[in-house]
Design a protein around this motif. Sequence first.
Motif, mmCIF file in Angstrom:
data_model
loop_
_atom_site.group_PDB
_atom_site.id
_atom_site.type_symbol
_atom_site.label_atom_id
_atom_site.label_comp_id
_atom_site.label_asym_id
_atom_site.label_seq_id
_atom_site.Cartn_x
_atom_site.Cartn_y
_atom_site.Cartn_z
ATOM 1 N N TYR A 10 74.244 -72.373 65.634
ATOM 2 C CA TYR A 10 75.430 -73.187 66.108
ATOM 3 C C TYR A 10 75.204 -73.789 67.346
ATOM 4 O O TYR A 10 75.777 -74.812 67.632
ATOM 5 N N LYS A 11 74.495 -72.998 68.189
ATOM 6 C CA LYS A 11 74.489 -73.494 69.678
ATOM 7 C C LYS A 11 73.468 -75.039 69.543
ATOM 8 O O LYS A 11 73.864 -75.824 70.279
ATOM 9 N N ASP B 154 90.865 -59.304 58.445
ATOM 10 C CA ASP B 154 89.736 -60.069 59.367
ATOM 11 C C ASP B 154 89.969 -61.432 58.953
ATOM 12 O O ASP B 154 90.095 -61.940 57.868
ATOM 13 N N ARG B 155 89.992 -62.346 60.069
ATOM 14 C CA ARG B 155 90.205 -63.764 59.835
ATOM 15 C C ARG B 155 89.265 -64.416 58.972
ATOM 16 O O ARG B 155 89.391 -65.361 58.347
ATOM 17 N N ARG B 156 87.979 -63.655 58.723
ATOM 18 C CA ARG B 156 86.988 -64.426 57.926
ATOM 19 C C ARG B 156 87.443 -64.283 56.559
ATOM 20 O O ARG B 156 87.072 -65.158 55.630
ATOM 21 N N SER C 241 78.734 -72.254 60.464
ATOM 22 C CA SER C 241 78.069 -70.738 60.460
ATOM 23 C C SER C 241 79.055 -70.135 61.792
ATOM 24 O O SER C 241 78.980 -68.852 61.670
ATOM 25 N N PHE C 242 79.575 -70.799 62.593
ATOM 26 C CA PHE C 242 80.416 -69.965 63.722
ATOM 27 C C PHE C 242 81.680 -69.416 63.219
ATOM 28 O O PHE C 242 82.104 -68.784 63.742
ATOM 29 N N ILE C 243 82.084 -69.750 61.910
ATOM 30 C CA ILE C 243 83.230 -69.205 61.224
ATOM 31 C C ILE C 243 82.998 -67.895 61.311
ATOM 32 O O ILE C 243 83.832 -66.735 61.406
ATOM 33 N N TYR C 244 81.531 -67.297 61.113
ATOM 34 C CA TYR C 244 81.290 -65.994 60.746
ATOM 35 C C TYR C 244 81.101 -65.300 62.229
ATOM 36 O O TYR C 244 81.747 -64.437 62.309
ATOM 37 N N LYS C 245 80.047 -65.836 62.920
ATOM 38 C CA LYS C 245 80.240 -65.490 64.364
ATOM 39 C C LYS C 245 79.186 -66.505 65.156
ATOM 40 O O LYS C 245 78.515 -67.207 64.468
ATOM 41 N N ASP C 246 79.289 -66.585 66.439
ATOM 42 C CA ASP C 246 78.329 -67.305 67.229
ATOM 43 C C ASP C 246 77.164 -67.100 66.936
ATOM 44 O O ASP C 246 76.920 -65.810 66.969
ATOM 45 N N ASN C 247 76.113 -67.884 66.884
ATOM 46 C CA ASN C 247 74.909 -67.735 66.668
ATOM 47 C C ASN C 247 73.914 -68.822 67.232
ATOM 48 O O ASN C 247 74.395 -69.767 67.580
#
Lengths: 302, 215
Positions: B30-31, A19-21, B21-27
């Motif tokens: 972040y927007k 996982d890249r994370r 926080s975008f590194i974890y996932k879009d949210n």
Amino acid sequence: MAEQQTPLQKMAYAILNLDRRIIFTLVFLCVTAPLIWPIGMDFTPTKEVIDAFDDIEALESGSVVLISADYGPSSMPETHPMYLALLHQCFRRGLRPVILTLVPSGPGLANRGLLDVLESENPDGSLMYPGLTEGVDYAFLGYKPGGTAVMLGLGQSFITTFPNDYDGDATSKMPLFREVSRLGDCKYIFDIASVGYPEFWVPYAAERENVPLSVCCTAVSAAQYYPYYQAGQFKGLVGGMKGSAEYEQLVGMEEILGKIPPATNGMDAQSVVHILIVLAIIVANFFFFVSRRWEASEGGRA
Amino acid sequence: MSVGTIIGLWLAAGLTIIIFSFIYKDNPLYKFGEHLFLGVSLGYGWCIYYYNDIFPNAIKPLQEISQDSKNALVLIPIILGLFIILRVVPSLAWLSRFSFALYIGGFAGLAVPNVISGVFLPQLTSTINPLGPDWPSIIKQVVLLVGVFCTVVFFFFSWEHRGAVGKIGRVGILYIMVAFGASFGYTVMARVSLLIGRIQFMLHDWIGSMTGGGG
């Protein structure tokens, strides 16, 4: 294939599908840990940086150095430490910097950096560079759009290209610009850039006005600028945070600031992350090629 | 430390965390950060361009036209500039050609002699320097010359890349690959430097301000 995997194969496929994370977390740890607990890895200034430093050191006291601070906050960690070190060197040597910026995000940072250096104090609390007067010992001209047009304009006159400085004061009333009226009167140009302006400073300013030019650029740009250094068109080349750290070392910023200067402080983290990246490339490529052999041999058996 | 500085530090630190926080996932946070950045950048850019370019070069001379009639000359570049904006009106878009013709013609006239004498010829001269004075310099110059020759041959498409031309072109590709590798290595270093700068801010400026060690 999956039910007959050996432990080595399981590890290989786990690494290849990591996982890249997890990689982001490792990079974060490799950056943060050395910043909290510095290792003090040694580094030696390179010839490109020493050349730029020596050129500035060799200038006669009172010489005017044009500093074009063509960078914004997005490249601050790489370029701003160099700007601060260069200003300290100029003021310590009695040189007179004329600062301008050709990028719209530049003036705030360049002005803040100049004020930080002017307000620098000795350990006893006295000013490090007392008695400096704006318009006499230094000038900050601010931002001017136009890029090459500004460079060509400076070749004609500072006053007509920048009628007012950053604070709105008339440059025509400044003693500095009565003495040094055009770019050709400057003894050196130093472009600190995060954009492509160094390539324009060469033909439109340095070669045209016969003024030596050195460049500090982001690491992304450094590789493309080596031909200019090799041809002698850049007298010195300071590339990225590493180059800035080398310049900080040459200027003696640790003694000036009384603490580890910012670019030097980042070098431990830089080295640790590089080790991580090199290891990741070796491990991932090893398992990638090994896994291809496993799959080929399994395919052959099938 | 002033209240303004403390608010600025917390704002910057908060926005850094929001963007990361975008590194974890879009949210949604972040927007929000992304849109805030775009809006602030646009507003900042507009103010900088207006006060450094439009106002002193166009509006101020027009305001002072009664004091100095030469200021009326500024109407020429203003009209040419407006012609470019007219590209959005299809029936008047042809007017922009005058502005572009003047700009391209003028800039080409400036660029050609300066670039030839200031970049092209010095670069060419440094490529074909006499060999010497010592062996390391000779090796360096030969490697450089071979690299330039082979790379130029690789980009010469009038001959089919077969036989000797193909082999020279292959050497050119090797040089290009080395250049790409160096460039990519530097790019990795640059991106890591930016991360270091942000974490330095978070550790030294933001957390440091809370623990009394900020700077």
